[in-house]
Scaffold this active site. Sequence first.
Site, PDB file in Angstrom:
ATOM      1  N   ASP A   1       0.835  -1.201   0.000  1.00  0.00           N
ATOM      2  CA  ASP A   1       0.000   0.000   0.000  1.00  0.00           C
ATOM      3  C   ASP A   1       0.870   1.252   0.000  1.00  0.00           C
ATOM      4  O   ASP A   1       0.842   2.051   0.934  1.00  0.00           O
ATOM      5  CB  ASP A   1      -0.933  -0.005   1.213  1.00  0.00           C
ATOM      6  CG  ASP A   1      -1.972   1.116   1.160  1.00  0.00           C
ATOM      7  OD1 ASP A   1      -2.213   1.646   0.056  1.00  0.00           O
ATOM      8  OD2 ASP A   1      -2.519   1.470   2.215  1.00  0.00           O
ATOM      9  N   LEU A   2       1.650   1.413  -1.055  1.00  0.00           N
ATOM     10  CA  LEU A   2       2.527   2.582  -1.147  1.00  0.00           C
ATOM     11  C   LEU A   2       1.676   3.785  -1.546  1.00  0.00           C
ATOM     12  O   LEU A   2       1.276   3.932  -2.698  1.00  0.00           O
ATOM     13  CB  LEU A   2       3.619   2.328  -2.184  1.00  0.00           C
ATOM     14  CG  LEU A   2       4.757   3.356  -2.210  1.00  0.00           C
ATOM     15  CD1 LEU A   2       5.505   3.376  -0.886  1.00  0.00           C
ATOM     16  CD2 LEU A   2       5.707   3.061  -3.366  1.00  0.00           C
TER      17      LEU A   2
END
Length: 223
Positions: free
Chosen positions: A150-151
Amino acid sequence: MRFDPELVIEPGDYLFDAKNPRNHAQEVSQGGRRAAWFVQGQFGEGVLRHYRRGGLMARLSQRHYVWTGKNTTRSFAEFDLLRFMYAQGLPVPRPVAAVWWRNGLTYRAAILVARIPDVQPLATVLDQGHHASVAAAICAIHHAGVWHADLNAYNVLLDESGKAWLIDFDKGRVRPLLSPERRRGNLLRLRRSLVKVAGERGMLWWDELNRVYDQLDGLTQHP
């Protein structure tokens, strides 16, 4: 429970209780799904996060996950991944402790990591640039074989010196060979987040990041 014995002298469930006065907890205002707190204790300053679902799955259960074994719990998996990265000197917080609580076929979990001092989310400092620093941080974890699940613009932090740090490695993975597609997927996820929070300005910021990342990736040998 797993914990770093250099940081935790008195392990116990109280470490993960935001209501316990020993932790001096303050709720994190940005991100965290209202399940993250800044805390203080024997380990110094830290960030406590209880795992909570988002999206459609949250309608079924926000805090409970299907039990498949202790080593596959969200908390132990993230703790072990952070320990691996921290040992390699990557720009990530030091893991302090992780825990799970089982209830039949489901479990809840939490993790405690060291707080990185004097940082701001990328989402709030786009006008300051920092493309090279952010690109270097992402490139470093990619070359270590780490994929961030989940960048986004709130999981990239900048400290006062301009150094970039990456946080929240829930569901992250380390692989002997991180494919170009997975690396590109991380960058595209960050682009979607930047566009969501900053519109065209976010897109322009990402374009420069992408250019710098490609330069760094080309200069560093990668399998």
